[in-house]
Write an enzyme that holds these catalytic residues in place. Structure first.
Site, PDB file in Angstrom:
ATOM      1  N   HIS A   1       1.148  17.851  11.350  1.00  0.00           N
ATOM      2  CA  HIS A   1      -0.235  17.061  11.313  1.00  0.00           C
ATOM      3  C   HIS A   1      -1.172  18.181  11.436  1.00  0.00           C
ATOM      4  O   HIS A   1      -2.489  18.064  10.573  1.00  0.00           O
ATOM      5  CB  HIS A   1      -0.419  16.283  12.292  1.00  0.00           C
ATOM      6  CG  HIS A   1       0.416  14.855  12.271  1.00  0.00           C
ATOM      7  ND1 HIS A   1       1.598  14.649  13.422  1.00  0.00           N
ATOM      8  CD2 HIS A   1       0.469  13.855  11.435  1.00  0.00           C
ATOM      9  CE1 HIS A   1       1.979  13.608  12.890  1.00  0.00           C
ATOM     10  NE2 HIS A   1       1.416  13.252  11.840  1.00  0.00           N
TER      11      HIS A   1
ATOM     12  N   VAL B   1       6.084  21.504   7.374  1.00  0.00           N
ATOM     13  CA  VAL B   1       6.109  22.198   8.333  1.00  0.00           C
ATOM     14  C   VAL B   1       7.291  22.188   9.037  1.00  0.00           C
ATOM     15  O   VAL B   1       7.702  20.929   9.263  1.00  0.00           O
ATOM     16  CB  VAL B   1       4.792  22.199   9.330  1.00  0.00           C
ATOM     17  CG1 VAL B   1       5.128  23.099  10.322  1.00  0.00           C
ATOM     18  CG2 VAL B   1       3.492  22.381   8.507  1.00  0.00           C
TER      19      VAL B   1
ATOM     20  N   MET C   1      -0.595   8.486  12.213  1.00  0.00           N
ATOM     21  CA  MET C   1      -0.218   7.532  13.115  1.00  0.00           C
ATOM     22  C   MET C   1      -0.262   8.107  14.503  1.00  0.00           C
ATOM     23  O   MET C   1       0.478   7.741  15.508  1.00  0.00           O
ATOM     24  CB  MET C   1       1.282   6.791  13.038  1.00  0.00           C
ATOM     25  CG  MET C   1       1.271   6.216  11.594  1.00  0.00           C
ATOM     26  SD  MET C   1       2.333   4.630  11.377  1.00  0.00           S
ATOM     27  CE  MET C   1       3.714   5.543  11.651  1.00  0.00           C
ATOM     28  N   GLY C   2      -0.814   9.089  14.741  1.00  0.00           N
ATOM     29  CA  GLY C   2      -0.847   9.874  15.945  1.00  0.00           C
ATOM     30  C   GLY C   2       0.295  10.570  16.326  1.00  0.00           C
ATOM     31  O   GLY C   2       1.100  10.951  15.407  1.00  0.00           O
TER      32      GLY C   2
ATOM     33  N   SER D   1       8.711  16.041  12.616  1.00  0.00           N
ATOM     34  CA  SER D   1       8.254  14.660  12.537  1.00  0.00           C
ATOM     35  C   SER D   1       8.031  14.254  13.837  1.00  0.00           C
ATOM     36  O   SER D   1       8.733  14.660  15.044  1.00  0.00           O
ATOM     37  CB  SER D   1       9.702  14.160  12.072  1.00  0.00           C
ATOM     38  OG  SER D   1       9.639  12.541  12.175  1.00  0.00           O
TER      39      SER D   1
ATOM     40  N   LYS E   1       6.359  16.002   3.440  1.00  0.00           N
ATOM     41  CA  LYS E   1       7.532  15.784   3.887  1.00  0.00           C
ATOM     42  C   LYS E   1       7.929  14.169   3.471  1.00  0.00           C
ATOM     43  O   LYS E   1       8.886  13.837   3.260  1.00  0.00           O
ATOM     44  CB  LYS E   1       7.512  15.789   5.522  1.00  0.00           C
ATOM     45  CG  LYS E   1       8.821  15.670   6.045  1.00  0.00           C
ATOM     46  CD  LYS E   1       8.856  15.252   7.648  1.00  0.00           C
ATOM     47  CE  LYS E   1       9.565  14.016   7.537  1.00  0.00           C
ATOM     48  NZ  LYS E   1       9.044  13.112   8.228  1.00  0.00           N
TER      49      LYS E   1
ATOM     50  N   GLY F   1       1.247  14.887   4.023  1.00  0.00           N
ATOM     51  CA  GLY F   1       2.267  15.950   3.896  1.00  0.00           C
ATOM     52  C   GLY F   1       3.313  15.423   2.899  1.00  0.00           C
ATOM     53  O   GLY F   1       3.589  14.575   2.612  1.00  0.00           O
TER      54      GLY F   1
ATOM     55  N   HIS G   1       1.921  16.711  15.475  1.00  0.00           N
ATOM     56  CA  HIS G   1       2.698  17.807  15.716  1.00  0.00           C
ATOM     57  C   HIS G   1       2.070  18.810  14.956  1.00  0.00           C
ATOM     58  O   HIS G   1       0.928  18.660  14.093  1.00  0.00           O
ATOM     59  CB  HIS G   1       4.034  17.639  15.599  1.00  0.00           C
ATOM     60  CG  HIS G   1       4.220  16.861  14.293  1.00  0.00           C
ATOM     61  ND1 HIS G   1       4.106  17.255  12.998  1.00  0.00           N
ATOM     62  CD2 HIS G   1       4.712  15.498  13.965  1.00  0.00           C
ATOM     63  CE1 HIS G   1       4.375  16.482  12.241  1.00  0.00           C
ATOM     64  NE2 HIS G   1       5.032  15.284  12.718  1.00  0.00           N
TER      65      HIS G   1
HETATM   66  O1  PAF Z   1       2.466   9.079   7.096  1.00  0.00           O
HETATM   67  C1  PAF Z   1       1.963   8.449   8.059  1.00  0.00           C
HETATM   68  O2  PAF Z   1       1.836   8.881   9.198  1.00  0.00           O
HETATM   69  C2  PAF Z   1       1.534   7.044   7.837  1.00  0.00           C
HETATM   70  O3  PAF Z   1       2.578   6.425   6.882  1.00  0.00           O
HETATM   71  C3  PAF Z   1       0.118   6.762   7.074  1.00  0.00           C
HETATM   72  C4  PAF Z   1      -0.034   7.642   5.968  1.00  0.00           C
HETATM   73  C5  PAF Z   1      -0.754   7.272   8.218  1.00  0.00           C
HETATM   74  C6  PAF Z   1      -0.037   5.085   6.786  1.00  0.00           C
HETATM   75  O4  PAF Z   1       0.073   4.520   8.155  1.00  0.00           O
END
Ligand code: PAF
Length: 290
Positions: free
Chosen positions: A43, A182, A36-37, A191, A155, A153, A40
């Site tokens: 990701h 991480v 969802m952008g 997060s 997490k 992840g 960090h």
């Molecule tokens: O973990 C996330 O960031 C979201 O739940 C995901 C898997 C991208 C779905 O929107």
């Protein structure tokens, strides 16, 4: 791996599909990292794993409205798009797909995915509808991208368990890779929501990790009373006035059913509000036979 090629950013499902089809026709392995952008280090570790093991990596960036409940942080969720794109480019990502909400949920949208049993407990009990939104968007993104492998992840333990169940139940032709959590130097799981914590809350938030460590130590020392370990975890969280625990449980790592006695593989799961920010964390506990 084609790390030197330029990053393409698109909002168009057609452009995405064409690029993936082209890459596949050249024999390339397609990886995707759903996000969802607000990227960090957590990701970035997923992206690195994808770039290391796939030829063509697509990062999905979409703040999915259907997984947010009423009164949650959909409007304020961080959206540092320029920084995210820089990070993707630097990491060797080939395509970022950022669909507009109306492309994903057009007028009259009415199809939903429910993973019964796993959706209603724990996070699902506190956030009704959350996992329906997650399962639906993940199925949609897997259909749109059609990757060979998708990276998630560890997490978000319940999320990854539910996604693996959905992929198995619906025979989806994709491999799901789960990458380790991480952590910050002191142990706090990374997060996007950590950005909401003020300094005092940030200092208190370490208690989530400490409570998980505590459970792990207790079982390694031979604890037999699961309820007592859970109480100790809750007690540790409540040791800070800034923390209001939602749950701290020991569960089976596959079914997520809460345990009443220890078993060789368990997962400790925690959710707590730190100030007004809801955080989750978990730890797999694997006991060697005595
Ligand atoms: O973990 C996330 O960031 C979201 O739940 C995901 C898997 C991208 C779905 O929107």
């Amino acid at each position: 791996m084609n790390q030197s090629q330029e990053l393409v950013v698109t909002t168009s499902p057609d452009e995405l599909r064409m690029a993936v089809r082209q890459a596949r026709s050249e024999g390339q392995r397609i990886g995707c990292v759903p996000t969802m952008g607000a990227l960090h280090e957590g990701h970035i570790s997923l992206i690195r794993q994808a770039v290391d093991t796939c030829d063509f990596v697509v990062v999905w960036i979409f703040v999915n409205p259907t997984q947010f409940g009423e009164g949650e942080d959909l409007q304020t969720y961080p959206r540092p798009i320029e920084e995210d794109l820089k990070k993707c480019g630097a990491a060797g990502v080939r395509m970022v797909f950022m669909p507009p909400p109306e492309v994903i949920y057009p007028d009259g949208y009415s199809t939903w995915v429910e993973v019964a049993g796993l959706s209603e407990i724990l996070e699902g009990a506190s956030r009704p509808g959350h996992f329906r939104g997650v399962a639906t968007i993940v199925l949609k993104l897997l259909n749109l991208i059609q990757p060979d492998v998708a990276f998630f992840g560890a997490k978000d333990y319940q999320q990854q368990t539910l996604i693996r169940r959905m992929v198995r139940d619906l025979n989806l032709p994709v491999e799901i890779a789960i990458c380790p959590t991480v952590r910050e130097e002191d142990g706090l799981a990374m997060s996007s929501r950590n950005a909401y914590l003020n300094p005092a809350e940030r200092a208190a938030a370490i208690r989530l990790f400490e409570a998980l460590q505590l459970a792990d130590s207790r079982f390694r020392e031979g604890a037999e009373d699961v309820a007592a370990v859970q109480e100790e975890m809750l007690g540790h969280l409540r040791g800070s006035d800034l923390i209001e625990p939602d749950y701290a449980v020991i569960a089976d790592p596959d079914s997520l059913e809460q345990l009443t006695s220890p078993q060789p593989r368990m997962v400790a799961l925690i959710a707590a509000r730190v100030g007004s920010t809801r955080l989750i964390d978990n730890q797999l506990i694997e006991l060697s036979p005595r």
